[in-house]
Design an enzyme around this catalytic site. Structure first.
Site, PDB file in Angstrom:
ATOM      1  CE  LYS A  34      -2.573   1.628   3.421  1.00  0.00           C
ATOM      2  NZ  LYS A  34      -2.432   2.880   3.865  1.00  0.00           N
ATOM      3  CE  LYS A  63      -7.476   6.570   4.561  1.00  0.00           C
ATOM      4  NZ  LYS A  63      -5.834   5.964   4.243  1.00  0.00           N
ATOM      5  CE1 TYR A  64      -5.726  11.075  -5.279  1.00  0.00           C
ATOM      6  CE2 TYR A  64      -6.429   8.771  -5.971  1.00  0.00           C
ATOM      7  CZ  TYR A  64      -5.394   9.833  -5.845  1.00  0.00           C
ATOM      8  OH  TYR A  64      -3.961   9.595  -6.338  1.00  0.00           O
ATOM      9  CG  ASP A  66     -10.634  17.078  -5.842  1.00  0.00           C
ATOM     10  OD1 ASP A  66     -11.073  18.244  -6.245  1.00  0.00           O
ATOM     11  OD2 ASP A  66      -9.637  17.265  -5.758  1.00  0.00           O
ATOM     12  CD  GLU A  69     -16.697  17.303 -13.192  1.00  0.00           C
ATOM     13  OE1 GLU A  69     -16.424  17.429 -11.824  1.00  0.00           O
ATOM     14  OE2 GLU A  69     -17.842  17.251 -13.447  1.00  0.00           O
ATOM     15  CB  THR A  70     -10.464  16.490  -9.770  1.00  0.00           C
ATOM     16  OG1 THR A  70     -10.579  17.673 -10.424  1.00  0.00           O
ATOM     17  CG2 THR A  70      -9.065  16.457  -9.430  1.00  0.00           C
ATOM     18  CB  THR A 116      -8.999   1.822  12.428  1.00  0.00           C
ATOM     19  OG1 THR A 116      -7.738   1.971  11.773  1.00  0.00           O
ATOM     20  CG2 THR A 116      -9.700   0.762  11.492  1.00  0.00           C
ATOM     21  N   GLY A 206       0.715  -2.202   8.468  1.00  0.00           N
ATOM     22  CA  GLY A 206       1.808  -1.396   8.387  1.00  0.00           C
ATOM     23  C   GLY A 206       2.842  -1.788   9.456  1.00  0.00           C
ATOM     24  NE  ARG A 207       1.966   2.470  12.703  1.00  0.00           N
ATOM     25  CZ  ARG A 207       1.173   3.246  13.474  1.00  0.00           C
ATOM     26  NH1 ARG A 207       1.704   4.319  14.144  1.00  0.00           N
ATOM     27  NH2 ARG A 207      -0.213   3.279  12.926  1.00  0.00           N
TER      28      ARG A 207
HETATM   29  O1  C5P Z   1       0.839   1.062  10.677  1.00  0.00           O
HETATM   30  P1  C5P Z   1      -0.389   0.529  10.718  1.00  0.00           P
HETATM   31  O2  C5P Z   1      -0.606  -0.969  10.744  1.00  0.00           O
HETATM   32  O3  C5P Z   1      -1.148   1.297  11.732  1.00  0.00           O
HETATM   33  O4  C5P Z   1      -0.896   0.939   9.340  1.00  0.00           O
HETATM   34  C1  C5P Z   1      -2.087   1.282   8.891  1.00  0.00           C
HETATM   35  C2  C5P Z   1      -2.406   1.726   7.694  1.00  0.00           C
HETATM   36  O5  C5P Z   1      -3.811   1.650   7.094  1.00  0.00           O
HETATM   37  C3  C5P Z   1      -1.927   3.179   7.336  1.00  0.00           C
HETATM   38  O6  C5P Z   1      -1.374   3.400   6.170  1.00  0.00           O
HETATM   39  C4  C5P Z   1      -3.008   3.803   7.534  1.00  0.00           C
HETATM   40  O7  C5P Z   1      -3.355   5.181   6.551  1.00  0.00           O
HETATM   41  C5  C5P Z   1      -4.337   2.925   7.047  1.00  0.00           C
HETATM   42  N1  C5P Z   1      -5.659   3.060   7.378  1.00  0.00           N
HETATM   43  C6  C5P Z   1      -6.647   3.313   6.504  1.00  0.00           C
HETATM   44  N2  C5P Z   1      -7.945   3.324   7.093  1.00  0.00           N
HETATM   45  C7  C5P Z   1      -8.310   3.080   8.309  1.00  0.00           C
HETATM   46  C8  C5P Z   1      -6.958   2.998   9.220  1.00  0.00           C
HETATM   47  C9  C5P Z   1      -5.862   2.789   8.712  1.00  0.00           C
HETATM   48  O8  C5P Z   1      -6.598   3.475   5.116  1.00  0.00           O
HETATM   49  N3  C5P Z   1      -9.284   3.052   8.720  1.00  0.00           N
END
Ligand code: C5P
Length: 230
Positions: A34, A63-64, A66, A69-70, A116, A206-207
């Site tokens: 991602k 997470k567009y 806008d 059209e854009t 989240t 992610g982390r």
């Molecule tokens: O590091 P972590 O596992 O917390 O990363 C979660 C990822 O999911 C981040 O890139 C965050 O932008 C994304 N996210 C999301 N929608 C959510 C929660 C987190 O797109 N509801």
């Protein structure tokens, strides 16, 4: 779907070299990445073609939100580039025009429900007089009605979405934390096992992977957990 195909690693790093290093370290265990606002801005236009060249799938998570059209133009660009998943926000017109931009490509359009990191107090603070669950369900129903392929939803609402909308939408779940790990401020985090049992199609992590001392082993452990209940 194979258990490892369900895992999407969020590359939220602020340097393109760090992102490439992580992708290389995860070679053989993670195939889907991602790219969000942090990496997109720090890497310019380089990272998506690079990932695709390595044979990886790309989830473009900008997470567009806008004017329609854009959104249509940017979705068409992403589809042409070869992106697999893309997130949008929006009302009927924005989503319908995103669907038009995607055309008959394989790009999957995902609507964001509620982040989240938010709870009902935050929803009220944003000016929406409803509960978090009502908002998630409302947005998921609209996403399905307007032609989205799926939604991004926390593990807390997957069963609600499945009960109401069935299997029609892909459910992509971030806020995944293996048992015992830091929640990193997620208010609605679940474990990989819980998310799969509730009916998630894909997990965004992610982390717990990118900040782990051994990212490959951390990803492998999550895949093993998915495989146990898949
Ligand atoms: O590091 P972590 O596992 O917390 O990363 C979660 C990822 O999911 C981040 O890139 C965050 O932008 C994304 N996210 C999301 N929608 C959510 C929660 C987190 O797109 N509801």
């Amino acid at each position: 779907m194979e258990p490892r195909e369900r895992l999407i690693c969020a590359l939220d790093v602020d340097q393109v070299d760090k992102a490439k290093e992580l992708v290389t370290k995860l070679d053989g265990v993670v195939d889907f990445f991602k790219v969000g606002v942090v990496l997109q801005l720090s890497s310019g236009s380089e990272i998506i073609p690079w990932l695709l060249k390595q044979g990886k799938k790309v989830f473009l998570d900008m997470k567009y939100f806008d004017i329609p059209e854009t959104v249509e133009k940017v979705v068409a660009l992403a589809a042409k580039l070869g992106v697999s998943f893309l997130t949008i926000h929006g009302n009927a017109q924005i989503i319908r025009q995103a669907v038009k931009g995607r055309g008959n490509t394989d790009l999957k359009l995902l609507a964001v429900t509620v982040l989240t990191s938010l709870d009902t107090t935050d929803i009220l603070d944003l000016g929406f007089p409803c509960s978090l669950e009502e908002m998630v369900l409302y947005r998921a129903k609209k996403a399905a009605a307007y032609g989205c392929d799926g939604v991004v939803a926390s593990g807390f609402e997957i069963d609600l979405i499945r009960e109401t909308i069935g299997k029609k939408l892909l459910v992509v779940t971030p806020g995944i934390r293996p048992a015992g790990e830091s929640l990193d401020k997620h208010k609605r985090a679940v474990t990989p096992k819980e998310a799969i049992l509730k009916g998630a199609d894909y997990l965004v992590v992610g982390r717990p992977i990118t900040a782990a001392p051994e990212p490959y082993a951390a990803a492998q452990k999550i895949i093993e957990e998915i495989a146990l209940v898949d």
